[in-house]
Motif scaffolding. Sequence first.
Motif: not given
Length: 204
Positions: A177, A179, A182-183, A186
């Motif tokens: 996953r 994402g 990445a979240r 970030s």
Amino acid sequence: MRVVTVDGRRALSFDGAVFPVPAGVSDEAAVVLGGPGVTAWHLLRTCAHLEPGESVVVHDAAGPVGALAVQLAVSFGAGRVVATAGTQAQRRAALRLGADVAVSPEPAGLTERLVEHGPVDVVLDARGGEVFERSLAALAPFGRIVCYGEPPAVDPVRLLGGSRAVVGFRLADCADRPGMVARALSELMGLTAAGRLRPCESSR
């Protein structure tokens, strides 16, 4: 996990995926953020759903995940952060990282030490065993314990009183996953670049 160069820019390689590393974040810090940092972020954001003003207990605040979790809990608006660490030097270091209170993790009297300054809404626990049991006893109604190390033995019936929850987390489950990684990265990279997070500073 390592920092690589992609099209002339630094990036963190995480299980085959790459994530940009901004200026102001060292290679060493990026690697720490990719492991302990992503773990600490998901413990608080994804698993505990920490709300501003809630109290957080961070066990093993001397470890890499715990040291980052203390800092992140403060950054996320926790009302009170209670750290546990094995030595006085580690507890003083946890206070420097932002914890409001730092106490011994010894099981005897742990519940009382955790609730001495108010109710406990969230507990981050990598130890299990007696530490888990004492933490569960300290948990306020609708409180959450997030376990990311030794798995506890939990009787679901015990959770009904007070509507409490026990949640598990493994970083490996984020591998498919990107994402989720990445979240987390970030925000973690942004906090580090802004000087609000010190990933290479532990409470050891």
